[in-house]
Design an enzyme around this catalytic site. Structure first.
Site, PDB file in Angstrom:
ATOM      1  N   ARG A 309       0.870  -1.187   0.000  1.00 55.81           N
ATOM      2  CA  ARG A 309       0.000   0.000   0.000  1.00 55.81           C
ATOM      3  C   ARG A 309       0.907   1.237   0.000  1.00 55.81           C
ATOM      4  O   ARG A 309       1.169   1.827   1.040  1.00 55.81           O
ATOM      5  CB  ARG A 309      -0.912  -0.001   1.230  1.00 55.81           C
ATOM      6  CG  ARG A 309      -2.010  -1.066   1.192  1.00 55.81           C
ATOM      7  CD  ARG A 309      -2.927  -0.956   2.396  1.00 55.81           C
ATOM      8  NE  ARG A 309      -4.162  -1.691   2.244  1.00 55.81           N
ATOM      9  CZ  ARG A 309      -4.407  -2.895   2.764  1.00 55.81           C
ATOM     10  NH1 ARG A 309      -3.489  -3.518   3.477  1.00 55.81           N
ATOM     11  NH2 ARG A 309      -5.591  -3.477   2.582  1.00 55.81           N
ATOM     12  N   ARG A 345       1.295  -1.339  -5.325  1.00 53.07           N
ATOM     13  CA  ARG A 345       0.077  -0.649  -5.740  1.00 53.07           C
ATOM     14  C   ARG A 345       0.391   0.842  -5.790  1.00 53.07           C
ATOM     15  O   ARG A 345       0.958   1.382  -4.837  1.00 53.07           O
ATOM     16  CB  ARG A 345      -1.055  -0.915  -4.751  1.00 53.07           C
ATOM     17  CG  ARG A 345      -2.348  -0.246  -5.189  1.00 53.07           C
ATOM     18  CD  ARG A 345      -3.478  -0.639  -4.306  1.00 53.07           C
ATOM     19  NE  ARG A 345      -3.397   0.006  -3.009  1.00 53.07           N
ATOM     20  CZ  ARG A 345      -4.280  -0.205  -2.027  1.00 53.07           C
ATOM     21  NH1 ARG A 345      -5.274  -1.059  -2.211  1.00 53.07           N
ATOM     22  NH2 ARG A 345      -4.171   0.415  -0.884  1.00 53.07           N
ATOM     23  N   GLU A 445     -12.188  -3.791  -7.143  1.00 49.73           N
ATOM     24  CA  GLU A 445     -12.738  -3.429  -5.827  1.00 49.73           C
ATOM     25  C   GLU A 445     -13.930  -2.503  -5.950  1.00 49.73           C
ATOM     26  O   GLU A 445     -14.473  -2.033  -4.956  1.00 49.73           O
ATOM     27  CB  GLU A 445     -11.649  -2.825  -4.937  1.00 49.73           C
ATOM     28  CG  GLU A 445     -10.870  -1.696  -5.563  1.00 49.73           C
ATOM     29  CD  GLU A 445      -9.724  -1.207  -4.679  1.00 49.73           C
ATOM     30  OE1 GLU A 445      -9.679  -1.533  -3.487  1.00 49.73           O
ATOM     31  OE2 GLU A 445      -8.875  -0.478  -5.215  1.00 49.73           O
ATOM     32  N   ASN A 468     -12.285  -5.560   0.591  1.00 48.17           N
ATOM     33  CA  ASN A 468     -12.739  -4.541   1.555  1.00 48.17           C
ATOM     34  C   ASN A 468     -13.594  -3.495   0.850  1.00 48.17           C
ATOM     35  O   ASN A 468     -14.726  -3.214   1.250  1.00 48.17           O
ATOM     36  CB  ASN A 468     -11.548  -3.847   2.222  1.00 48.17           C
ATOM     37  CG  ASN A 468     -10.547  -4.832   2.780  1.00 48.17           C
ATOM     38  OD1 ASN A 468     -10.928  -5.935   3.137  1.00 48.17           O
ATOM     39  ND2 ASN A 468      -9.301  -4.453   2.835  1.00 48.17           N
ATOM     40  N   ASP A 469     -13.022  -2.913  -0.203  1.00 45.08           N
ATOM     41  CA  ASP A 469     -13.792  -1.905  -0.920  1.00 45.08           C
ATOM     42  C   ASP A 469     -14.924  -2.545  -1.722  1.00 45.08           C
ATOM     43  O   ASP A 469     -15.996  -1.963  -1.867  1.00 45.08           O
ATOM     44  CB  ASP A 469     -12.877  -1.087  -1.847  1.00 45.08           C
ATOM     45  CG  ASP A 469     -12.162   0.010  -1.078  1.00 45.08           C
ATOM     46  OD1 ASP A 469     -12.827   0.665  -0.253  1.00 45.08           O
ATOM     47  OD2 ASP A 469     -10.958   0.201  -1.265  1.00 45.08           O
ATOM     48  N   ARG A 479     -16.881   1.215   5.323  1.00 46.37           N
ATOM     49  CA  ARG A 479     -16.016   0.252   6.018  1.00 46.37           C
ATOM     50  C   ARG A 479     -15.392   0.819   7.281  1.00 46.37           C
ATOM     51  O   ARG A 479     -14.893   0.075   8.121  1.00 46.37           O
ATOM     52  CB  ARG A 479     -14.915  -0.247   5.063  1.00 46.37           C
ATOM     53  CG  ARG A 479     -14.071   0.872   4.517  1.00 46.37           C
ATOM     54  CD  ARG A 479     -13.183   0.415   3.389  1.00 46.37           C
ATOM     55  NE  ARG A 479     -11.944  -0.177   3.858  1.00 46.37           N
ATOM     56  CZ  ARG A 479     -10.911  -0.457   3.064  1.00 46.37           C
ATOM     57  NH1 ARG A 479     -11.006  -0.233   1.755  1.00 46.37           N
ATOM     58  NH2 ARG A 479      -9.819  -0.963   3.548  1.00 46.37           N
ATOM     59  N   CYS A 516      -6.654  -9.885  -2.170  1.00 50.62           N
ATOM     60  CA  CYS A 516      -5.783  -9.218  -1.185  1.00 50.62           C
ATOM     61  C   CYS A 516      -6.552  -8.391  -0.160  1.00 50.62           C
ATOM     62  O   CYS A 516      -5.959  -7.666   0.619  1.00 50.62           O
ATOM     63  CB  CYS A 516      -4.736  -8.355  -1.873  1.00 50.62           C
ATOM     64  SG  CYS A 516      -5.439  -7.039  -2.859  1.00 50.62           S
TER      65      CYS A 516
HETATM   66  C1  PEP Z   1      -9.369  -3.650  -0.518  1.00 49.68           C
HETATM   67  O1  PEP Z   1     -10.094  -2.685  -0.758  1.00 49.68           O
HETATM   68  O2  PEP Z   1      -9.796  -4.783  -0.260  1.00 49.68           O
HETATM   69  C2  PEP Z   1      -7.902  -3.489  -0.540  1.00 49.68           C
HETATM   70  C3  PEP Z   1      -7.101  -4.521  -0.473  1.00 49.68           C
HETATM   71  O3  PEP Z   1      -7.406  -2.223  -0.559  1.00 49.68           O
HETATM   72  P1  PEP Z   1      -7.477  -1.215   0.690  1.00 49.68           P
HETATM   73  O4  PEP Z   1      -7.896  -2.008   1.889  1.00 49.68           O
HETATM   74  O5  PEP Z   1      -6.140  -0.620   0.834  1.00 49.68           O
HETATM   75  O6  PEP Z   1      -8.502  -0.229   0.255  1.00 49.68           O
HETATM   76 MG    MG Z   2      -9.245  -0.856  -1.601  1.00 45.42          MG
END
Ligand code: PEP
Ligand code: MG
Length: 590
Positions: A309, A345, A445, A468-469, A479, A516
């Site tokens: 990240r 990334r 995402e 996550n997103d 989130r 991820c």
């Molecule tokens: C996600 O969104 O799942 C991701 C891996 O990126 P981040 O958590 O950094 O937004």
């Molecule tokens: Mg993300």
């Protein structure tokens, strides 16, 4: 919720964020000193300065509102008392003497907003202190608090860096931003708990990466605490115990010892390959935020870094790292990885990860605003610099480039064009770059990207699914908001279908795919992901040994049957039951 367990002992409930038990002393995290710039402004700058102040007021207002919502959970007299206090805060932020005074100082005295706030606060405080009234004296702290919130927002100052901590400090705060959390040193900090914060927020992710036992979303956390009180943070059970009784302390000491023993046992799996019972090989990689984590990544047995990240390289500083600085940082990381692959990334700043140097603003809806690749395309000089640095670093070991928050094929094409022009420039200057150049992939995402995964797969060299997103945007659940954390569910059939669709599109196009998001690091979901055909998982280093242990218990063909049953189901609760049945044997509770 507060549970009073014994005389003096207070047990508070919150969200279990990062496993483990911390036993230590309370360290309330306040703003501390903020460097306040003071300068004269021109008359034609007054309007812009007032607008900056208005934005800071709005941001402080949002913080107070969040605290107010949390205060309701306290119940009874405490809720009432907190309610009054926060109401007073809100009044101060409306057309009060404070706001009028600041506006006056900007417009008439031609002061910048920060200095105007500081001077106005000092004057009000002096006035109150002179009155020798106990009630008003108590209000001084409130006024200072509001002033600090405004100054922090105006100067983009994170909460105080954590210096002079007592041994085994447990950090307690209303709120911690991801940038604040990045400043915590796990060698000095035992644990973390906050009033505000969701389970999939970047603060939570950062806490997990640092291996800090953490509980977020704890109502009434800081009430009556001054610092130094004994405290336990149970990051597995989602509990905070203040002034624990000797019995509670004894129980948690044992729990902590069990945890450490279980961790040591898992560490023995480091060099054992991640393979299912019937011989399916799974690639396990680590997610990484800070370069300092690389030792832990290697220690965990990760086979590479599946998600760097990189935005954290831009936080907690006023300037943007130069191409050279980024190159040296990445080169060192690649060399430490000794041939393991690094997936960088490009910066995903914006949203809840503010990096003022990149110029990302909070905006009316940060999660939907100018973040990630959108910010990179809007500020091409920043993205080009980063891409050049990554390309130069690629001469030293295997690297992939990953583009975050891709929504359209066009965005990926534009990123590729930028990468190609950076490549041409470097080659013309005789600067070495890997041959062939690094693969360019897309994060999946955004639901729109998942639904267009077949088209994106034609343009992308690989996919990384950010669950996550993907969950946040599919279900419209913030989130980072603890109030809706219970609704955040990657097992919702809509999310699972989007994952499946993306995985199928990648398989059809013959491009690699990795998951991820936090889902990849939760052993509860491992069988399902394997059953959906996923062979590459990247996760927080601390979760990697547990996921590996889980993989050893899975039969790939059984996982596929389980996944088929899950995908045929439309009810989230039934899906959860099916997933847990798949999980029956191999669960690892630390
Ligand atoms: C996600 O969104 O799942 C991701 C891996 O990126 P981040 O958590 O950094 O937004
Ligand atoms: Mg993300």
């Amino acid at each position: 919720m507060t549970i009073r367990a014994a005389e003096d002992e207070i047990v508070l409930e919150g969200l279990a964020i990062a496993r483990g038990v911390a036993i230590g002393v309370v360290f309330p995290h306040d703003a501390g000193t903020i460097k306040v710039p003071e300068r004269r402004i021109e008359t034609d700058q007054v309007e812009a300065e007032c607008a900056r102040f208005a934005e800071a007021v709005a941001s402080a207002g949002r913080q107070v509102e969040q605290l107010q919502e949390k205060a309701v959970d306290l119940g009874g007299a405490a809720a009432e008392e907190m309610g009054y206090l926060l109401d007073a805060y809100r009044q101060m932020l409306k057309g009060s003497r404070l706001t009028r005074g600041v506006q006056h100082r900007i417009a008439e005295k031609l002061l910048n907003a920060e200095a105007a706030v500081q001077q106005e606060i000092s004057e009000i405080v002096r006035g109150f202190e002179a009155m020798e009234d106990a009630y008003l004296a108590a209000r001084v702290a409130d006024i200072k608090d509001i002033g600090r919130r405004l100054l922090r927002s105006l100067t983009h100052t994170p909460y105080r860096p954590f210096t002079d901590l007592p041994r085994n400090a447990v950090i307690l705060a209303d709120e911690m931003t991801p940038a604040d959390t990045a400043l915590l040193d796990p060698r000095r900090v035992a644990g973390l708990a906050t009033v505000v914060g969701g389970a999939e927020s970047h603060t939570a992710i950062m806490a997990r990466s640092l291996g800090l036992p953490t509980v977020l979303g704890v109502s009434g956390l800081l009430r009556g605490l001054h610092g130094g009180e004994p405290i336990i943070v149970d990051g597995t059970g989602g509990l905070v115990v203040i002034n624990p009784s000797p019995e509670t302390m004894g129980r948690y000491r044992k729990k902590r010892a069990d945890c450490l023993r279980a961790r040591r046992a898992l560490a023995r799996l480091r060099d054992v390959p991640a393979e299912t019972r019937d011989g399916t090989r799974i690639l396990l990689q680590a997610n990484m935020e800070l370069p300092a984590e690389v030792a832990a990544v290697l220690e965990s047995g990760a086979e590479g870094i599946g998600l760097l990240r990189s935005e954290f390289m831009y936080m907690n500083r006023d300037d943007v790292p130069s191409e050279d600085e980024q190159y040296h940082l990445l080169r060192e990381l690649i060399e430490r990885l000794g041939g393991r692959r690094l997936t960088v990334r490009t910066f995903d700043a914006g949203g809840d990860k503010l990096a003022p140097a990149l110029g990302c603003s909070i905006g009316p809806n940060p999660a939907l605003g100018l973040r990630a690749i959108r910010l990179g395309l809007a500020r091409p000089e920043l993205l080009e610099t980063q891409l050049s640095a990554i390309l130069r670093a690629s001469a030293h070991g295997p690297v992939r480039i990953l583009i975050p928050m891709v929504a359209t094929v066009e965005e990926l094409r534009m990123a590729r064009k930028m990468m190609e022009s950076a490549l041409a420039r470097l080659t013309a200057a005789g600067i070495p770059v890997s041959d062939p150049p690094p693969p360019l992939g897309a994060m999946i995402e955004i639901p729109g990207a998942a639904l267009a995964a077949d088209a994106l797969a034609v343009e992308a060299d690989f996919f990384a699914i950010g669950t996550n997103d993907l969950t946040q945007y599919t279900l419209a659940i913030d989130r980072s908001d603890e109030a809706v954390a219970h609704l955040f569910n990657p097992l919702h059939p809509a999310v699972l279908r989007l994952i499946q669709f993306s995985a199928d599109a990648a398989a059809k196009a013959g491009i690699p795919l990795c998951v991820c998001g936090e889902m990849a690091g939760d052993p509860r979901y491992t069988a399902l992901l394997l059953g959906l055909g996923i062979r590459d998982l990247s996760m927080s280093t601390n979760n990697l040994p547990m996921v590996k242990q889980r993989i050893h218990t899975i039969d790939q063909s059984a996982a596929e049957i389980c996944a088929r049953a899950v995908m045929a189901e439309s009810d989230s609760a039934r899906i959860a039951m099916l997933v847990d049945t798949c999980d029956a044997d191999g669960r690892c509770e630390i």
